[in-house]
Scaffold this active site. Sequence first.
Site, PDB file in Angstrom:
ATOM      1  CE  LYS A   1      -2.523  -1.750   3.432  1.00  0.00           C
ATOM      2  NZ  LYS A   1      -3.575  -2.044   4.417  1.00  0.00           N
TER       3      LYS A   1
ATOM      4  CG  ASP B   1      -7.199  -4.224   7.722  1.00  0.00           C
ATOM      5  OD1 ASP B   1      -6.695  -5.361   7.622  1.00  0.00           O
ATOM      6  OD2 ASP B   1      -7.129  -3.382   6.807  1.00  0.00           O
TER       7      ASP B   1
END
Length: 467
Positions: A150, A187
């Site tokens: 990311k 997450d």
Amino acid sequence: MVENILKPLDLTDDRYRKVMDLLKQNLDEGLHPDTHANANVKCFPTYVRSVPDGSENGDFLALDLGGTNFRVLLINLNGQEVTMESKIYIIPQHIMLGSGDQLFDHIADCIFKFMCDHKLHDRTLPLGFTFSFPCRQVGLDRAILTTWTKGFKCDGVEGRDIVELLHAAIQRRGDMKNVRCLAVINDTVGALMSCAHSDRNCAIGLILGTGTNACYIEELSSVKTWDGDYNDPKQVLINTEWGAFGNNGCLDFILTDFDRSIDKHSINPGKQIYEKMISGMYMGEIARLAIERLRKHNLLFEGEGSYHLSTRGRFYTKYVSEIEGDDVDNFTVTKQIFDELELASHTEQDCRLVRHVCSLVSKRAAYLASAGIACLLNKMGRKEATVGVDGSLYRFHPFFHDLMMEKISQLIRPNLSFKLMLSHDGSGKGAALVAAVAARLEKKEQEAQQQAEVEINQAMKNSSLEV
């Protein structure tokens, strides 16, 4: 001609079933010590063994790092009631690409500011850290970063324990002695825990945002890489890291020229292949490449492009959601986007075709994610299971939920039923819940130890009296 260009984005159910079979094979490889080292889908045990039981209460700190934003949260748990206060801090580009110490010093600074704002300095609060990058957990409070994703590339962090780096940064400051991280999760675990707090059937956590990943509850007997205890519950949450599915070329049979182009120009070529076909970071670019291909064949905008449309990354993923959610009678939003991209001439036919491209790209993403979820549901074999879902793609795309409900239903075994549940702030609440469960178990252990000591002392006293 349009059909020929776009057909590779439209996959048959047979293809999706083949994706499921391949993923099942990849999951098994990740869970076995003989094949784990070379497995693409790592299936890391998270050391989270149980979901919340509703008895968690108190104040907790949570940290959430998973992209360009970093959040610090103060969370109060009181049975089913949860109250949260949070602040978002930006991670500047130079820190995302700088050194590990810089990153963790920045994080420690943000925690300090938050604690000042909330007057928390004299309190010792258990902390949960949601760190949403591929990690190999070696304990509930120990996680080794395997690879940055990311857009992050901080030196000196890969291969290191991120909790250790966080504690070192806190110590360097010297003014936050009472902050201790009890649990590090990603997450997906946050989404699962957060949903399980209100739905005890939740057994899968799914992220569909900038990236994609999933975790699920696995029986310890199937986790051949497990090195912890075998006490009850005989299960553990597995962080699949499924974004890397396909890195070995097994998904080449469904890759399009657009996917290959995206991979080639990414900062991690050959990596995160499944993720690049699904997640929000790439979806807009897939659509842009398809739109550009059509334009070059004079099938869109009378062959007239623009600087913006020919710029990599300039057709944002939010455009895909906005165009699909637009009113087809007037295409107001779509035309606005075309104006933003400085496309001089566009007809209603252009609007319809661009919408068609967007819907093919997002439908493929939703169906590929569905194949992954159906594979996990079939593997667990639970009669009823809830999937906790978080992430901007799922949250903001007008049809993602419906597309997934439809496709998962077609792909799972007929005797199973499932629900998709939007996770409300899994990364924050989930981290606090894991820390809360850890604090509860730690307290239970301490009480058991104290009890044992009392009993030993009593026994010794009794034996000395007998003498």
